[in-house]
Design a protein around this motif. Structure first.
Motif, short mmCIF file in Angstrom:
data_model
loop_
_atom_site.label_atom_id
_atom_site.label_comp_id
_atom_site.label_asym_id
_atom_site.label_seq_id
_atom_site.Cartn_x
_atom_site.Cartn_y
_atom_site.Cartn_z
N PRO B 144 0.76 -1.05 0.08
CA PRO B 144 -0.02 0.10 0.08
C PRO B 144 0.97 1.32 -0.16
O PRO B 144 2.06 1.20 0.43
CB PRO B 144 -0.88 0.00 1.36
CG PRO B 144 -0.50 -1.40 1.83
CD PRO B 144 0.59 -1.95 1.14
N VAL B 145 0.41 2.37 -0.69
CA VAL B 145 1.24 3.64 -0.60
C VAL B 145 1.78 4.20 0.79
O VAL B 145 2.81 4.85 0.50
CB VAL B 145 0.48 4.46 -1.59
CG1 VAL B 145 -0.51 5.40 -0.92
CG2 VAL B 145 1.54 5.63 -2.05
N TYR B 146 1.03 3.60 1.62
CA TYR B 146 1.47 4.18 2.93
C TYR B 146 2.47 3.45 3.75
O TYR B 146 2.91 3.79 4.75
CB TYR B 146 0.13 4.49 3.91
CG TYR B 146 -0.90 3.41 3.91
CD1 TYR B 146 -0.55 2.62 4.92
CD2 TYR B 146 -2.05 3.42 3.26
CE1 TYR B 146 -1.59 1.42 4.95
CE2 TYR B 146 -2.81 2.34 3.16
CZ TYR B 146 -2.53 1.35 3.94
OH TYR B 146 -3.50 0.26 4.05
N GLN B 147 2.83 2.05 3.19
CA GLN B 147 3.58 1.21 3.85
C GLN B 147 5.14 1.08 3.21
O GLN B 147 4.88 1.09 1.95
CB GLN B 147 2.87 -0.09 3.81
CG GLN B 147 3.66 -1.28 4.88
CD GLN B 147 2.68 -2.69 4.58
OE1 GLN B 147 1.67 -2.63 4.54
NE2 GLN B 147 3.87 -3.58 4.24
#
Lengths: 203, 465
Positions: B144-147
């Motif tokens: 995911p883009v936040y990980q």
């Protein structure tokens, strides 16, 4: 004759560019070297493929450089992943790897040309150098940008030699997509984790 | 209308539309419905055969030309397409029950479309390019883009990318070997390149370390989906090689090498699974073991190789979806999935835990479960091949059984006063029940797979004949 000389210059440029990518810790330098590497590879590729198909590879390569460069530009310097110091990242060890790749390429080029005549010594040498240094790069670096650069280097080497044996438009197109895709995936992975998760706000 | 447009372009475009235009909550159900419809269409409408509906005549043509090459899906591919999109529909509908982000629905449809293209492309060698594209598309699905990206994702990308040049080169070299079969050096070189290419694709020992790493780092559901889809299509691609270059499977040395690789995967997968303290990693090693069984079956030089392999592949889809689904439900309670954290969860999530154990036991080949008929067929072939190999395979499978026992023991190890309760949602209960029922149905009545299995050998010209 002049074509042969330019081809050897291209091989030299490939050695210089891939060595710079492997040893440099400045991302600007690495991406500049990658752009030079694509230019040299373009010259070797058009020895077997039509100019237009070679150009497609060059443009795709430079687009990858642009994508990675723009992404890296947007990240703070603190994000420059500092790999823990190890012998694998030592300058001398890297030069030794480059030397091994160069010796293997020099030793194998004539033999491969004897087995598969018509490829051209420069094409084989340039290709083997890129594959060797690309794989070495994958082996010694855990940095994301460097891993992507290693993959792109290895893939460029493969593309040079494969263009001499396969000239299908579909393959050229798919390989260009894969190059671009690797650039985009690299860019995505560099960006991932740098933004906080979205929190849905009840309005 | 042509078959590649329906089963490749349509799901690919649908995936893109879902990604950009569809609201989050409808994405998985829309993707699942489309996949189910495509599966039914593959079962009902024969490809390249005129179908008369009233006064209307419909014919789905088999091929479409693209940049001088063609994508071909013949009538023989119908059963395969039905199976692939049927299992994909189950994955997507389960994703709905897990409230997954629309990224999963969109990208998984696009990945299945690309992988379908890999079995349709002519010459079939170009499939490795499409497999690589599918692997690259899987990266945003995994991270995911936040990980931050972990080591597992990077290794996955590196190994899948390394596979492509080896396979493309070996295809070119194999053509040379065909022209000059007496050249031992060329045969050895092309065989080694091909072997390395497939070792990276299948995740043969030691190139499978990304699987347990990924199961620790990212959602087990996404990894499960990739373990199903990539392995299934790689298997079909590998069978294509064995079919096209008959001398590979006829060579005793190459067959022995394939059997050895498969056996090492089975033994290491089973033994490592038994030593894990993380139930996600256990699933990873179980998937490695099962891939090992497929590789092993490929090297047996049996006339029933196609039947045995598809008998392994079809339940694998169901086992992995049930296992990954149950694991994802449990992960919401015990984020790290370490054994110490899942202790006693059988009382809180009895259905998820039961489904997980059922899927685990099915992979070990426990009687009455989906894995049993395929294991029985494989044991029968193995017994005739080598008792030594049979012993090692037994050891691997026993290791997996030990892992199942350990997991079960930890799940039921609750405090005496802990109360029982069902914390799964209705949608989750329905999907878990359907999955477990499917595992038992295939185990008890394996003949329900017969309509699919009957047509699959027609995919290959020489293999299994």
């Amino acid at each position: 004759m002049i074509v042969e000389i330019i081809s050897w210059i291209a091989v030299g440029a490939i050695l210089l560019a891939s060595a710079t990518i492997l040893t440099s810790r400045d991302w600007r330098m690495s991406l500049g070297a990658l752009a030079l590497q694509y230019l040299a590879a373009f010259w070797l590729i058009i020895r077997h493929l039509p100019f237009v198909m070679g150009s497609a590879k060059l443009i795709a390569g430079w687009m990858v450089v642009a994508v990675l460069g723009m992404t890296r530009l947007g990240l703070s310097n603190a994000d420059e992943e500092s790999e823990p110091f190890s012998m694998l990242r030592g300058r001398w060890f890297q030069f030794a790897l480059i030397g091994i790749a160069a010796f293997v390429a020099a030793g194998s080029t004539a033999r491969i040309e004897a087995v598969i005549p018509g490829l051209g010594l420069q094409v084989i040498a340039g290709s083997l150098l890129l594959i060797g240094i690309g794989v070495a790069h994958l082996g010694v670096s855990s940095n994301l940008l460097h891993t992507i650069l290693g993959l792109l280097t290895m893939l460029t080497g493969f593309e040079i030699i494969y263009s001499a044996i396969e000239s299908s438009i579909l393959v050229v197109g798919l390989l260009a997509i894969i190059n671009l895709g690797l650039g985009l995936v690299g860019s995505y992975l560099l960006l991932a984790g740098s933004t906080p998760p979205e929190i849905e706000e009840e309005q | 209308m042509s078959a590649p447009l329906i089963w490749i372009l349509l799901p690919f475009l649908a995936g893109a539309l879902i990604l950009f235009f569809l609201p989050e909550k409808y994405s998985s159900i829309a993707g699942g419905t489309l996949a189910a419809l495509l599966s039914l269409a593959a079962l009902i409408f024969p490809i390249d055969t005129a179908l008369l509906i009233g006064s209307l005549s419909i014919k789905i043509s088999a091929s479409v030309a693209f940049f001088g090459r063609s994508f071909v899906l013949t009538a023989a591919d119908g059963a395969l397409l039905s199976m692939i999109y049927g299992v994909a529909a189950f994955w997507l509908i389960c994703a709905y029950a897990l409230d997954f982000e629309k990224r999963f629905a969109a990208l998984s449809l696009m990945i299945v479309a690309l992988l379908t293209a890999s079995i349709a492309v002519e010459p079939f060698l170009y499939a490795s390019l499409l497999l690589e594209m599918a692997a690259m598309l899987a990266v945003p699905l995994l991270v995911p883009v936040y990980q931050k990206a972990g080591r597992g994702v990077v290794r996955f990308l590196v190994y899948q990318t390394l596979a492509m040049p080896f396979i493309l080169f070996s295809g070119w070299a194999l053509a040379g070997v065909e022209a000059n079969p007496g050249d031992f050096g060329a045969t050895l070189q092309s065989g080694a390149m091909l072997g390395l290419g497939f070792a990276f694709l299948f995740g043969v020992f030691p190139f499978y370390n990304w699987i347990p790493l990924l199961l620790e780092e990212v959602s087990p559901y996404v990894v499960g989906f990739l373990l199903w889809s990539l392995t299934a299509f790689t298997t079909i691609f590998a069978l294509g090689f064995l079919d096209r270059y008959a001398w590979i499977s006829a060579s005793p040395q190459i067959s022995s090498a394939i059997v050895f690789s498969g056996t090492v995967m089975v033994v290491s997968g089973g033994v490592f699974a038994s030593m894990q303290k993380h139930i996600g990693r256990m699933m990873g090693y179980a998937a490695i073991l099962e891939t090992g069984l497929i590789v092993l079956a490929m090297g047996l030089r049996s006339p029933r190789v196609v039947d045995v392999i598809f008998l392994l592949l079809i339940p694998r889809g169901l086992e992995l979806v049930v296992w990954a689904f149950a694991l994802s439900i449990i992960k919401r309670q015990a984020y790290s999935l370490r054994l110490s954290e899942v202790r006693g969860l059988a009382r809180k999530y009895p259905l998820a835990v039961s489904a997980l154990i059922a899927a685990h036991l099915s992979v070990t080949g426990f009687p009455l479960l989906a894995g049993f008929p395929s294991r029985l067929a494989l044991w029968q072939e193995l017994a005739g091949y080598s008792l030594t190999v049979s012993f090692w395979v037994f050891l691997g499978v026993f290791g997996l059984l030990v892992a199942a026992t350990r997991a079960l023991a930890v799940f039921v190890m609750a405090d005496e006063n802990a109360s029982w309760g069902i914390n799964e949602s209705w949608a989750q209960i329905i999907m878990l029940s359907l999955g477990v029922a499917g595992l038992f149905a295939i185990g008890i009545f394996p003949q329900i797979l017969q309509p699919l299995l009957a047509d699959l050998p027609a995919l290959f010209l020489h293999l299994g004949r």
